[in-house]
Scaffold this active site. Structure first.
Site, mmCIF file in Angstrom:
data_model
loop_
_atom_site.group_PDB
_atom_site.id
_atom_site.type_symbol
_atom_site.label_atom_id
_atom_site.label_comp_id
_atom_site.label_asym_id
_atom_site.label_seq_id
_atom_site.Cartn_x
_atom_site.Cartn_y
_atom_site.Cartn_z
ATOM 1 N N CYS A 276 -0.363 3.658 -2.058
ATOM 2 C CA CYS A 276 -1.397 4.480 -2.677
ATOM 3 C C CYS A 276 -0.937 5.870 -3.034
ATOM 4 O O CYS A 276 -1.698 6.651 -3.585
ATOM 5 C CB CYS A 276 -2.599 4.573 -1.756
ATOM 6 S SG CYS A 276 -3.270 2.961 -1.491
ATOM 7 N N CYS B 54 -3.472 9.145 2.320
ATOM 8 C CA CYS B 54 -2.732 8.157 3.085
ATOM 9 C C CYS B 54 -2.404 7.045 2.122
ATOM 10 O O CYS B 54 -3.134 6.794 1.177
ATOM 11 C CB CYS B 54 -3.569 7.625 4.233
ATOM 12 S SG CYS B 54 -5.105 6.939 3.689
#
Lengths: 732, 476
Positions: free
Chosen positions: B123, B443
């Protein structure tokens, strides 16, 4: 005024209308259903049931890694008669019946071991939630102690997991992990173990388990959670089939036959388990409970149960380090020789996080060794005991090499090279030139005295024997051999490494064959004589297995390797003289010459095909035996005589090892014989066997053999002492 | 008057986390470092983020990336040959366009002389694209780099089974008819079952949603807290959308469809509605639901990053300095989504700032539970002492500075594209709110299952913390 003692094992608090009952035995690492625990539980349940505000309850253990590990064995051992044990069982049954019939729903919240009585307790509750932790295991291991689940287990389990599942659990005693338990219907709901949060992971996981369990308890109380599970098609089908009387009858028969075949009638517990289950299923609850309690009482008084409990307790002792914490923890291990043994030792080391060097002299050798380690781990992946990722991470601890590079940072070297004193000396010198001063040199020899190996060392205090058993990843025993010069810290280190590798450890004194090999050698010598006397390998195997050995003597020789057996017989024969005689060593030597080295060469006493069971007697080996044929003495050649000829030599040598201080105590002697050599577990080991069989009786039998064969059957002094004084026992 | 600042560009920290700092000049304090070039964000755009399976469903990933690149070209009017390099981040790769950066750049009309490469880091893939760009400029390799990210979840590569692939590859080599027939004959029913993109973290076999649920439980984050945070995200996003604050969104004419000019996943609901949903991963007692997770999204983003010198020479008014960044990584099992907690204090320390100096926070919202868990971790002395080796807690960002224009939960989360959205948003918010320092954290979490079918797990435990600052001076 009476003082009510404060409760120490069981506490409870109300969370809204849910009574959360917490178990924790402050005196032990695990919770057991001890007298104290049971008394407090009864008291607390009384309070909970009489409190109208409580609508449901949760049982949970606050002890990390343990719900309830089982009943308290001491409680059973303290009983003097089967009636006493039966009444213990009846009390347990009644207590759990009350829980089963509880007016409010009770949820068992399970984290960690939930075994034996603990599992019986949990399955009496209305609902079970378990953590998916690796430490969470459920099972009924009573059979391994020669007992049966005596608190309603034989009655509730068949209803819960079906007849086949219940038989499997109770007859094998195996541990069941949480996810499998869910599939079997043993638990209703699983909770994931949590990582670190605002508290240590395990503490928070138990808290979370409690929160979930409390939620479920409330749900059951207000009928939002249903207790009846929708059964799948297969489940329904199985129920229907099991509903048929003749089908069940066939199952009992099949299971009984299988048990008979596997136990050779030497273990009473499985039979009693089948009886108790059958009584409950066929004659209804009360008859079942009575059968269970009665059989439990009977089993507790058997010598088999005592033997098995002795082994269990001995094994606990042998899983501790009695030599203190080593000054320097072994983090890097080097293994010399990538053969079956070396690679096996590497496998049980890398998966415990030890950085391991596997050194051999040839590329083929390390390639084969690495493949063995990989295969050992990959088999676990196939069984889903390990993820492929974990396998790869574990393998990163292994480096295979041909030279001594990076030995300079090794903390311990274990050599598993060929059993030749000159080769051992050569590698010892090579290794000592490169290792750091603190590094320990351990020899995985099966018979060469360690002091002879250490003679070439500049630092004999750092030399020790670590005798592993093949296959290393399966055999639990490690025999550690110390010489007069071996330092205590070296011993502590070796034990610490062995424990890390998951081994059960005995520490013995130095001498030819140490303890295990020395006991085995006379028995194998006798086996060769028996073969020479015309008893075929198959009959020899049958005689030994029916005595309780898991592997027959002829097969054992093939497994160990005829060449190894010949080697050992010759070496020990030289060391101990005629006492180690019997069969002619030339039989073994001739077999080796012809290439019949046992299973590894495809031929030994037997010829080995591809399949595991596919073996037939080797006619060429029989030819050799004919060549060395001896006349059997009719006076001592009955089946029973042959069995005692084999066993008495084993046992006498074991007792002699204790007499000569090779062994430190009978416990280690029993553990070593059972876990390393397959001495019949139902007899509990040579020392327990002498205790229960009677030294006098054994000496009597040996004298009969001694008359014909001489000193091979001369009872040792310690055995004679025990024979003279029947109150002398090896085990209290 | 204004001074030249020097950007310090230290070695990129290992793999998994990063943090970038953009700072304002009129500040009392400068984060510039001697002998380090100043690097600026000139512009940032993105396509509308759409629920996958909606209007973009017939496109290919490079089409979306192309749209973002064209939008950037249009906004900046930068001559195509001025750009020195193009980097794109993506997670689930379309095998036909594995270097999606190159295909999109060519399709967007950039010169074929401009090299392009594609990066992947779960991500934070486009964060990696941006920090790679910063690296190229700082190293003196380039002056103008386009970085971006794209994710297209409406179509994912579903493969034949390994057995079938093996048979098909052997078939290529088969010489005789007999060999071919025998290979064809070896095909069994089992060969035909397809292989979906991994549903689980490769190392732990755990899906991202499952991990988030466990993380929320570990920090005692309740279902209500998660639903409230998700509702906040959707409400703020709606407000920002209605107020026209999401200026980074460009309009995109989808071939055969209408012009798309708005994100379509923003759906403010009510606590009651959200409470009705069943847990999506851990059943029946879990707390992560479809409503408090980010959804599978199609979208692309692009930013233009330049050396300050070059930007000014070309007459641009940069939006922000990109000052510093940090990547960190931790245990992929139990701390998978805790990156922001670890990365934030590190990047602040590197910049010599404290939490209170920051005016604008943009944290990637993979799951409401994950954000709340991070906030609780940052507020815990015990956690800081036990796991981070700190004396005391990190401290939490004040909520009145935190994700004020919505976040991944509401705007959507095209894995590879989110990083650029976060950075551009920080720049825009600093401008709008008149702040000085901004910080981005993400994250590297994975995609989630909405109530439908495929689930994608993304690989890396990571986070990025970026500091941003809007440079009003250029507007003088």
């Amino acid at each position: 005024m009476m003082m009510v003692p404060p409760r120490t094992h069981v506490s409870y608090e109300l969370k809204d209308d849910v009574a959360v009952i917490r178990l924790n035995d402050p005196t032990s690492k695990v919770n057991t259903l001890s007298v104290q625990m049971q008394a407090e539980l009864t008291e607390v349940m009384g309070e909970v049931w009489s409190n109208g505000a409580v609508k449901s309850a949760v049982f949970i253990s606050t002890k990390p890694g343990c719900f309830i590990a089982g009943a308290d064995i001491n409680m059973i051992q303290a009983c003097k008669s089967s009636e006493e044990v039966t009444s213990l069982s009846r009390e347990g049954q009644k207590m759990f019946e009350k829980i089963e019939k509880s007016p409010i729903p009770i949820v068992a919240a399970i984290n960690g071991s939930c075994l034996g009585g603990g599992l019986e307790f949990a399955i009496a509750c209305q609902y079970r939630v378990a953590t998916k932790s690796r430490k969470t295991i459920l099972g009924t291991p009573e059979v391994m102690l020669g007992l049966l689940p005596g608190a309603g287990g034989t009655q509730r389990l068949p209803k819960m997991v079906g007849l086949p599942g219940a038989f499997d659990m109770m007859l094998t005693g195996r541990n069941i992990r949480a996810d499998k338990a869910k599939k079997m219907g043993l638990v209703h709901q699983l909770v994931d173990p949590l990582g670190p949060g605002l508290k240590p992971a395990e503490e928070r996981t138990i808290e979370y388990l409690e929160e979930v369990a409390v939620g479920v308890a409330k749900g059951i109380a207000n009928k939002k959670v249903s207790l009846t599970k929708e059964k799948g098609f297969m489940q329904k089908l199985q129920d229907t089939v099991m509903g048929l009387g003749p089908v069940r009858k066939q199952i009992y028969k099949t299971v009984s036959d299988k048990v008979q075949k596997q136990t050779k009638g030497l273990y009473p517990a499985p039979v009693k388990i089948i009886e108790s289950i059958q009584a409950g299923v066929e004659q209804g609850g009360e008859a079942g409970y009575v059968a269970e309690a009665t059989n439990f009482g009977k089993l507790a008084m058997t010598s088999e149960s005592r033997a098995l409990i002795g082994l269990y307790q001995g094994q606990v002792i042998c899983k501790k380090n009695h030599y203190g914490t080593p000054e320097k923890e072994v983090k890097k291990l080097a293994i010399l020789g990538a053969g079956l043994m070396g690679a096996g030792i590497a496998q049980v080391s890398v998966d415990k996080g030890l950085t391991t060097i596997l050194k051999d002299t040839a590329v083929d050798g390390i390639s084969r060794g690495e493949q063995q380690v990989y295969k050992g781990l990959n088999d676990k992946v196939k069984k889903k005991a390990l993820t492929s990722f974990a396998r790869d991470t574990i393998l990163s601890n292994l480096s295979a090499q041909l030279d001594y590079s990076s030995f300079k940072s090794a903390d311990m070297v274990i050599e598993a090279v060929f059993e030749d004193i000159n080769i051992k000396h050569k590698v010892l010198k090579e290794v000592e030139a490169v290792i750091p001063p603190h590094c320990i040199f351990a020899s995985n020899t099966s018979a060469l005295p360690i002091k002879d190996i250490a003679a070439a060392s500049k630092r004999p205090e750092k030399v020790i024997g670590m005798h592993y058993f093949s296959p290393v990843d399966k055999m639990q025993l490690l025999e550690i051999i110390t010489t007069d010069k071996t330092s205590k810290d070296t011993t502590a280190s070796a034990v610490s490494v062995g424990l890390k590798q998951g081994k059960i450890i005995i520490v013995v004194g130095d001498g030819p064959g140490f303890y295990t090999t020395r006991c085995l050698a006379p028995m194998l010598a006798e086996a060769v004589r028996v073969l020479q006397e015309g008893v075929g390998p198959k009959r020899l195997d049958a005689l030994t297995t029916s005595f309780g050995f898991p592997v027959g003597a002829a097969t054992l020789a093939d497994e160990v390797g005829i060449d190894v057996a010949a080697h050992v017989a010759e070496d020990l024969g030289k060391a101990f003289g005629s006492r180690f005689g019997g069969g002619n060593v030339d039989v073994l030597k001739t077999m080796v010459e012809k290439g019949f080295k046992g299973r590894k060469s495809g031929k030994g006493c037997y010829i080995y095909g591809k399949g595991k069971k596919d073996k037939s007697v080797n006619p060429d080996a029989e030819e050799i035996l004919k060549k060395y044929k001896l006349a059997a003495h009719p006076a001592i050649s009955t089946d029973s005589d042959i069995q005692y000829r084999l066993v008495s030599r084993f046992v006498n040598e074991a007792v002699l090892c204790l007499q000569e201080n090779i062994l430190r105590n009978p416990v280690e002697g029993d553990i070593g014989a059972v876990f390393g050599l397959g001495f019949p577990p139902c007899l509990g080991g040579p020392f327990r066997f002498v205790d229960s069989f009677g030294a006098e009786r054994l000496v009597g039998i040996m004298k009969r053999f001694e008359d014909i064969y001489g000193n091979q059957f001369t009872p040792c002094q310690l055995l004679l002492d025990h024979a003279k004084n029947p109150s002398k026992k090896f085990h209290k | 008057s204004w001074r030249f600042f020097f950007l310090s560009f230290r070695k990129i920290y290992t793999i998994l986390k990063n943090s970038l700092l953009i700072i304002q000049t009129k500040s009392k304090k400068t984060l510039a470092r001697p002998n380090v070039k100043n690097i600026v964000l000139v512009e940032g755009v993105r396509t509308p983020f759409l629920l996958s399976g909606t209007t973009y469903s017939d496109l290919m990933p490079h089409d979306l990336a192309r749209a973002a690149l064209q939008g950037l070209l249009h906004r900046t009017a930068i001559p195509k040959d001025v750009v020195d390099y193009i980097i794109y981040g993506t997670v689930i790769q379309e095998v036909k366009t594995s270097n999606v950066a190159r295909e999109a750049a060519l399709g967007a009309g950039f010169s074929d002389k401009i090299p392009s490469h594609t990066v992947t880091m779960a991500c934070i893939s486009s964060n990696q694209a941006m920090t790679s760009a910063v690296g190229l400029i700082a190293a003196g390799q380039c002056d103008a780099v386009v970085a971006g990210g794209v994710e297209f979840m409406s179509d994912v590569p579903i493969r034949h089974s390994r057995k079938m692939r093996k048979t098909m590859l052997s078939l290529n080599k088969a010489k005789t008819l007999g060999q071919r027939l025998s290979l064809l004959g070896s095909i069994r029913l089992a060969h035909l079952s397809p292989e979906l993109p991994a549903v689980a973290e490769f190392s732990t076999s755990e899906t991202m949603g499952h991990s988030a649920d466990r993380l929320a439980a570990a920090f005692g984050v309740s279902r209500v807290e998660q639903d409230e945070f998700a509702l906040r995200s959707h409400s703020l996003a709606k407000k920002a959308q209605d107020a026209g604050l999401l200026q980074d969104v460009i309009s995109f004419k989808v071939p055969g469809r209408d012009i798309v000019s708005q994100d379509n996943g923003i759906r403010p609901s009510s606590m009651e509605q959200m409470a009705k949903l069943k847990p999506a991963f851990i059943k029946p007692h879990g707390t992560v639901t479809a409503a408090n997770s980010s959804f599978l999204t199609d979208g692309a983003s692009a930013v233009l990053i330049m050396s300050e010198e070059k930007a000014l020479a070309m007459g641009y008014k940069p939006k922000a300095y990109l000052r510093d960044f940090v990547y960190v990584s931790q245990d992929p099992k139990d701390q998978l989504l805790l990156g922001p907690t670890y990365g934030t204090p590190k990047v602040l320390e590197r910049a010599g700032l404290t939490m209170s100096d920051i005016d604008v926070f943009e944290f990637h919202e993979a799951f409401a539970g994950q954000i709340m868990a991070n906030l609780k971790a940052m507020d815990s002395d015990w956690f800081a002492q036990t796991y981070m080796g700190r004396k005391s807690k990190v401290g939490t960002p004040p909520m009145d500075k935190f994700n004020l224009w919505g976040g991944s939960l509401s705007l959507g989360h095209p894995f590879g594209a989110t990083g650029c959205r976060l950075v551009t948003t920080v720049a825009h918010r600093l401008q709008k709110e008149g702040g000085q320092y901004g910080l981005v954290a993400a994250c590297a979490a994975g995609g989630q299952v909405s109530d439908t079918h495929v689930q994608h797990s993304l690989v890396v435990p990571a986070m990025i913390a970026f500091c941003t600052y809007a440079k009003h001076l250029y507007e003088l």
